[in-house]
Design a protein around this motif. Structure first.
Motif, PDB file in Angstrom:
ATOM      1  N   VAL A 303       0.860  -1.088  -0.047  1.00 51.34           N
ATOM      2  CA  VAL A 303      -0.066   0.083   0.031  1.00 51.34           C
ATOM      3  C   VAL A 303       0.922   1.217  -0.012  1.00 51.34           C
ATOM      4  CG1 VAL A 303      -1.832   1.374   1.150  1.00 51.34           C
ATOM      5  CG2 VAL A 303      -1.714  -1.162   1.227  1.00 51.34           C
ATOM      6  N   PRO A 304       1.286   1.771  -1.062  1.00 56.69           N
ATOM      7  CA  PRO A 304       1.757   3.207  -1.248  1.00 56.69           C
ATOM      8  C   PRO A 304       0.959   4.148  -0.692  1.00 56.69           C
ATOM      9  CG  PRO A 304       1.681   1.937  -3.377  1.00 56.69           C
ATOM     10  CD  PRO A 304       0.999   1.456  -2.509  1.00 56.69           C
ATOM     11  N   LEU A 305       1.319   4.774   0.312  1.00 59.76           N
ATOM     12  CA  LEU A 305       0.490   5.888   0.874  1.00 59.76           C
ATOM     13  C   LEU A 305       0.913   7.170   0.231  1.00 59.76           C
ATOM     14  CD1 LEU A 305       0.507   4.859   4.834  1.00 59.76           C
ATOM     15  CD2 LEU A 305      -1.145   4.765   3.130  1.00 59.76           C
ATOM     16  N   VAL A 306      -0.201   7.461  -0.452  1.00 57.68           N
ATOM     17  CA  VAL A 306       0.177   8.910  -1.484  1.00 57.68           C
ATOM     18  C   VAL A 306       0.126   9.965  -0.576  1.00 57.68           C
ATOM     19  CG1 VAL A 306      -0.900  10.383  -3.008  1.00 57.68           C
ATOM     20  CG2 VAL A 306      -0.930   7.911  -3.417  1.00 57.68           C
ATOM     21  N   ALA A 307      -0.587  10.306   0.483  1.00 62.72           N
ATOM     22  CA  ALA A 307      -0.511  11.394   1.386  1.00 62.72           C
ATOM     23  C   ALA A 307       0.798  11.349   2.101  1.00 62.72           C
ATOM     24  CB  ALA A 307      -1.795  11.440   2.292  1.00 62.72           C
ATOM     25  N   ALA A 308       1.207  10.329   2.656  1.00 63.32           N
ATOM     26  CA  ALA A 308       2.542  10.164   3.309  1.00 63.32           C
ATOM     27  C   ALA A 308       3.642  10.624   2.409  1.00 63.32           C
ATOM     28  CB  ALA A 308       2.758   8.753   3.782  1.00 63.32           C
ATOM     29  N   ALA A 309       3.791  10.307   1.096  1.00 60.14           N
ATOM     30  CA  ALA A 309       4.623  10.560   0.330  1.00 60.14           C
ATOM     31  C   ALA A 309       4.702  12.238   0.091  1.00 60.14           C
ATOM     32  CB  ALA A 309       4.429   9.799  -1.088  1.00 60.14           C
ATOM     33  N   ASN A 310       3.394  12.779  -0.050  1.00 63.16           N
ATOM     34  CA  ASN A 310       3.314  13.928  -0.348  1.00 63.16           C
ATOM     35  C   ASN A 310       3.783  14.865   0.588  1.00 63.16           C
ATOM     36  OD1 ASN A 310       2.885  13.809  -3.161  1.00 63.16           O
ATOM     37  ND2 ASN A 310       0.665  13.550  -2.986  1.00 63.16           N
ATOM     38  N   HIS A 311       3.657  14.404   1.927  1.00 66.85           N
ATOM     39  CA  HIS A 311       3.960  15.195   2.991  1.00 66.85           C
ATOM     40  C   HIS A 311       5.423  14.829   3.666  1.00 66.85           C
ATOM     41  CE1 HIS A 311       0.283  17.437   4.254  1.00 66.85           C
ATOM     42  NE2 HIS A 311      -0.214  16.675   3.099  1.00 66.85           N
ATOM     43  N   ASP A 312       6.251  14.245   2.702  1.00 68.61           N
ATOM     44  CA  ASP A 312       7.682  13.845   3.048  1.00 68.61           C
ATOM     45  C   ASP A 312       8.288  14.994   3.462  1.00 68.61           C
ATOM     46  OD1 ASP A 312       9.961  12.642   3.219  1.00 68.61           O
ATOM     47  OD2 ASP A 312       9.848  11.334   1.668  1.00 68.61           O
TER      48      ASP A 312
END
Length: 392
Positions: A303-312
């Motif tokens: 599960v790639p967490l898109v929101a997590a990546a965009n808040h890296d």
């Protein structure tokens, strides 16, 4: 390779009272390797949270988006839509080379140039919705009266749906994505109604073509007529609720940050900031593969967490600050790699036109309830608002 025991956490579903993206995403990013979770059926699933690692997952040929593979993480319901194997042409769950055939046929329909030509029609659609809102009084639910109808009416125009049928088309689409206002049976019935309508539309376009996407796709011969229903249904669903959620959330964010009203850069930052499709880019390893130093075995879900990546924080400084002046084009709100959203150029224009026209026509727009009392979606796959009460 010796690996430390992975951190094991609950599946990150949205919960009342917990901000989105949730604060523990930062804890996951700070930990080496990946984070392990389990689906309700007990299957292992790896959570990917760093921007670099999410992009690696979405471009690795050893990782599949096909839900028919054993171990695929079926997170959440699909809003009553029939499964992929029940609709020919449902290409989002295909891998290369099958996926590539559909994508190549559709790319010309969503180029920057093609979407630019659609802008006047999009502006007319937005103006018409604003006319109706203003005629009805000085209050509205901006989700039901503005954000939801716009993408439905735009896609119906793109497909060549006759004007007389667009109210039917929009009403069925609204039922399909309304978890709170409709039952599972209602949504399944709406999906079947839309599929029947789309099949009839394809039959009509085969006999009497027009200046529309359906006619042009049929003319290429690349997509068979019996596959068109899945292709068109996918375009409708993929481009509807995501766009509506972004429009509504963007309006709230601009009202909270009025210095950015009228700045077109707010569109890109809204996409990054809210990352409404956090749990959509689901994958499964079809071969053993290493991501971020972690061995993922064949048959394990990812599960790639898109929101997590965009808040890296390593990629976006002060990621929890809404700052349209930043360079945000490298976000993954539209996914990444061969499955990156085909309609992203169209979504950007719809959002930009919606914000600009709304605040031009209603410069005194304000929330009708405190922001902390807004009705957030907790029961769907996508992040968004159930309602957005406003007044002017």
């Amino acid at each position: 390779m010796t690996q430390a025991d992975p951190m094991v956490v609950d599946l990150p579903l949205r919960q009342p009272g917990v901000p989105f993206p949730p604060p523990h995403y930062a804890d996951y990013r700070d930990r080496k390797g990946l984070v392990l979770s389990h689906l309700p059926d007990g299957k292992r699933v790896w959570l990917v949270t760093r921007h670099e690692d999410v992009r690696a997952v979405l471009t690795n040929p050893k990782i599949s988006s096909n839900p028919q593979h054993e171990g695929f993480p079926n997170v959440g319901e699909t809003l009553g839509v029939p499964k992929q194997d029940q609709i020919p042409g449902w290409f989002v769950g295909m891998d290369s080379p099958d996926h590539d055939r559909f994508r190549r046929a559709l790319i010309p329909e969503f180029t920057v140039r093609r979407v630019r030509a659609m802008r006047p029609a999009i502006e007319r659609t937005v103006e018409a919705q604003l006319d109706a809102m203003l005629a009805a009084g000085n209050t509205a639910d901006l989700v039901a009266d503005f954000a939801l109808p716009i993408p439905s009416l735009v896609i119906s125009s793109l497909l060549g749906v006759p004007p007389a049928d667009r109210e039917f088309f929009e009403s069925r689409t609204r039922i399909l994505v309304s978890l709170r206002a409709s039952t599972d049976e209602d949504r399944m019935a709406a999906a079947k109604d839309l599929l029947r309508y789309i099949n009839r539309l394809v039959d009509i376009k085969q006999k009497w073509g027009g200046d529309d996407l359906v006619t042009r796709l049929l003319a290429t011969g690349t997509i068979a007529p019996h596959e068109m229903s899945g292709v068109l249904m996918l375009l409708l669903i993929a481009g509807h609720e995501t766009t509506a959620n972004n429009i509504a959330l963007g309006v709230v964010t601009l009202l909270m940050n009025p210095q950015w009203i009228g700045d077109d850069r707010a569109v890109e930052e809204t996409l990054r900031f809210h990352s409404v499709a956090d749990l959509v880019s689901l994958r499964v390893a079809v071969q053993d593969v290493e991501i971020a130093g972690q061995l993922i075995k064949a048959g394990e879900g990812i599960v790639p967490l898109v929101a997590a990546a965009n808040h890296d924080e390593a990629v976006f400084g002060c990621p929890h600050k809404f700052d349209p002046s930043r360079s945000a084009r490298h976000h993954v709100a539209f996914g990444y790699g061969v499955h990156q959203c085909l309609g992203q150029n169209l979504v950007r224009v719809e959002m930009e036109v919606a914000y600009r026209k709304l605040f031009e026509r209603i410069p005194n727009l304000e929330l009708a309830v405190p922001v902390e009392r807004l009705d957030i979606k907790y029961d769907g796959v996508l992040y968004g608002l159930n309602e957005l009460p406003v007044r002017w």
